[in-house]
Scaffold this motif. Sequence first.
Motif, PDB file in Angstrom:
ATOM      1  N   MET A   1       0.918  -1.137   0.031  1.00 52.54           N
ATOM      2  CA  MET A   1      -0.025   0.029  -0.001  1.00 52.54           C
ATOM      3  C   MET A   1       1.123   1.198   0.011  1.00 52.54           C
ATOM      4  O   MET A   1       1.698   1.233   0.718  1.00 52.54           O
ATOM      5  N   GLY A   2       0.831   2.131  -1.034  1.00 51.93           N
ATOM      6  CA  GLY A   2       1.292   3.328  -0.880  1.00 51.93           C
ATOM      7  C   GLY A   2       1.021   4.316   0.315  1.00 51.93           C
ATOM      8  O   GLY A   2       0.194   4.090   1.048  1.00 51.93           O
ATOM      9  N   ARG A   3       1.831   5.235   0.386  1.00 52.87           N
ATOM     10  CA  ARG A   3       1.805   6.155   1.440  1.00 52.87           C
ATOM     11  C   ARG A   3       0.403   7.183   1.379  1.00 52.87           C
ATOM     12  O   ARG A   3       0.565   7.673   0.147  1.00 52.87           O
ATOM     13  N   ILE A   4      -0.228   7.249   2.250  1.00 57.34           N
ATOM     14  CA  ILE A   4      -1.442   8.052   2.100  1.00 57.34           C
ATOM     15  C   ILE A   4      -1.176   9.285   3.070  1.00 57.34           C
ATOM     16  O   ILE A   4      -0.925   9.142   4.277  1.00 57.34           O
ATOM     17  N   GLU A   5      -1.231  10.562   2.294  1.00 53.98           N
ATOM     18  CA  GLU A   5      -1.002  11.740   3.167  1.00 53.98           C
ATOM     19  C   GLU A   5      -2.481  12.437   3.584  1.00 53.98           C
ATOM     20  O   GLU A   5      -1.937  13.261   4.413  1.00 53.98           O
ATOM     21  N   ARG A  63      -3.728   1.911  16.081  1.00 55.82           N
ATOM     22  CA  ARG A  63      -4.550   1.382  17.111  1.00 55.82           C
ATOM     23  C   ARG A  63      -5.787   2.321  17.244  1.00 55.82           C
ATOM     24  O   ARG A  63      -6.941   1.783  17.191  1.00 55.82           O
ATOM     25  N   GLU A  64      -5.576   3.619  17.197  1.00 56.10           N
ATOM     26  CA  GLU A  64      -6.742   4.435  17.254  1.00 56.10           C
ATOM     27  C   GLU A  64      -7.458   4.536  15.986  1.00 56.10           C
ATOM     28  O   GLU A  64      -8.713   4.537  16.088  1.00 56.10           O
ATOM     29  N   PHE A  65      -6.778   4.412  15.140  1.00 50.40           N
ATOM     30  CA  PHE A  65      -7.486   4.352  13.483  1.00 50.40           C
ATOM     31  C   PHE A  65      -8.160   3.252  13.670  1.00 50.40           C
ATOM     32  O   PHE A  65      -9.337   3.281  12.951  1.00 50.40           O
ATOM     33  N   HIS A  66      -7.798   2.056  14.037  1.00 54.33           N
ATOM     34  CA  HIS A  66      -8.403   0.983  14.025  1.00 54.33           C
ATOM     35  C   HIS A  66      -9.880   0.964  14.663  1.00 54.33           C
ATOM     36  O   HIS A  66     -10.844   0.492  14.051  1.00 54.33           O
ATOM     37  N   LYS A 120      -2.015  -5.898  10.973  1.00 58.65           N
ATOM     38  CA  LYS A 120      -0.837  -6.862  10.385  1.00 58.65           C
ATOM     39  C   LYS A 120       0.374  -5.718  10.078  1.00 58.65           C
ATOM     40  O   LYS A 120       1.525  -6.318   9.812  1.00 58.65           O
ATOM     41  N   SER A 121       0.170  -4.461  10.316  1.00 60.72           N
ATOM     42  CA  SER A 121       1.207  -3.647   9.764  1.00 60.72           C
ATOM     43  C   SER A 121       2.203  -3.453  10.821  1.00 60.72           C
ATOM     44  O   SER A 121       1.730  -3.489  11.899  1.00 60.72           O
ATOM     45  N   GLU A 122       3.602  -3.426  10.310  1.00 64.95           N
ATOM     46  CA  GLU A 122       4.505  -3.105  11.093  1.00 64.95           C
ATOM     47  C   GLU A 122       4.762  -1.552  11.628  1.00 64.95           C
ATOM     48  O   GLU A 122       5.073  -1.171  12.787  1.00 64.95           O
ATOM     49  N   PHE A 123       4.090  -0.818  10.600  1.00 65.10           N
ATOM     50  CA  PHE A 123       4.160   0.670  10.896  1.00 65.10           C
ATOM     51  C   PHE A 123       2.986   1.001  11.737  1.00 65.10           C
ATOM     52  O   PHE A 123       1.766   0.574  11.679  1.00 65.10           O
ATOM     53  N   LYS A 124       3.299   1.581  12.932  1.00 69.10           N
ATOM     54  CA  LYS A 124       2.324   1.772  13.977  1.00 69.10           C
ATOM     55  C   LYS A 124       1.592   3.288  14.074  1.00 69.10           C
ATOM     56  O   LYS A 124       0.721   3.381  14.686  1.00 69.10           O
ATOM     57  N   GLY A 125       2.205   4.006  13.182  1.00 65.93           N
ATOM     58  CA  GLY A 125       1.832   5.614  13.104  1.00 65.93           C
ATOM     59  C   GLY A 125       2.762   6.504  13.280  1.00 65.93           C
ATOM     60  O   GLY A 125       3.733   6.151  13.713  1.00 65.93           O
ATOM     61  N   GLN A 126       2.353   7.698  12.542  1.00 65.74           N
ATOM     62  CA  GLN A 126       3.183   8.854  12.583  1.00 65.74           C
ATOM     63  C   GLN A 126       3.676   9.120  14.246  1.00 65.74           C
ATOM     64  O   GLN A 126       4.913   9.643  14.402  1.00 65.74           O
ATOM     65  N   LYS A 127       2.746   9.256  15.056  1.00 67.11           N
ATOM     66  CA  LYS A 127       3.147   9.635  16.325  1.00 67.11           C
ATOM     67  C   LYS A 127       4.202   8.791  17.017  1.00 67.11           C
ATOM     68  O   LYS A 127       4.566   9.283  18.193  1.00 67.11           O
ATOM     69  N   PHE A 128       4.340   7.543  16.427  1.00 67.31           N
ATOM     70  CA  PHE A 128       5.073   6.762  17.196  1.00 67.31           C
ATOM     71  C   PHE A 128       6.488   6.505  16.580  1.00 67.31           C
ATOM     72  O   PHE A 128       7.666   6.127  17.075  1.00 67.31           O
TER      73      PHE A 128
END
Length: 137
Positions: A1-5, A63-66, A120-128
Motif C-alpha cells: 500500500m502506498g503512503r497516504i498523506e 490502534r486508534e485508527f482501527h 498486520k502492519s509493522e508501521f504503527k503510526g506517525q506519532k510513534f
Amino acid sequence: MGRIEKFEDLEVWQLARTICKEIENLFGTTPLGKNFSLRDQMERSSGSIMDNIAEGFGRDGNREFHNFLSYSKASCSELKSQLYRALDKKLIHEEQIEHLQSIIDMEINKIGAFMFYLRKSEFKGQKFKSLKKDNKP
C-alpha cells in the motif's frame, strides 16, 4: 500500500462520501425527506461513517485508527437498519434499498479489510516515529 498523506485519498472515505450523497438523494426524491426523525438519524449515521474515518486518520496511530474504523463499520450497520425502517414505512422502494445496501456492504467489506491491514502492519503510526528513535539503544 502506498503512503497516504490525507484522509481524502482513502478509498474507504471516498466510498463513505458516496454513501452520504446517495442518502441525501433519497431525502430529495422520496417521502423519506419528510420523515424528519428518521431522516435525521440517517443523516447522522451516514455522516458518521466518513467522519470517523477522517478522525481516526487524524489520530496518527494505527490502534486508534482501527478503533475509529470500527465505529464507521458499526455506523454502516446502523444505516442498513434504518433503510429497512424506511422500507417498512413505505418511504423508499425495494430497488432503492437493494442499491444502497450493496454499496454499504461493499463499504463494510473494505473497512474490514483495511482494519485487517492495520492490525498486520509493522508501521504503527506517525506519532510513534519519534518514540522509536528516542528509545533506540
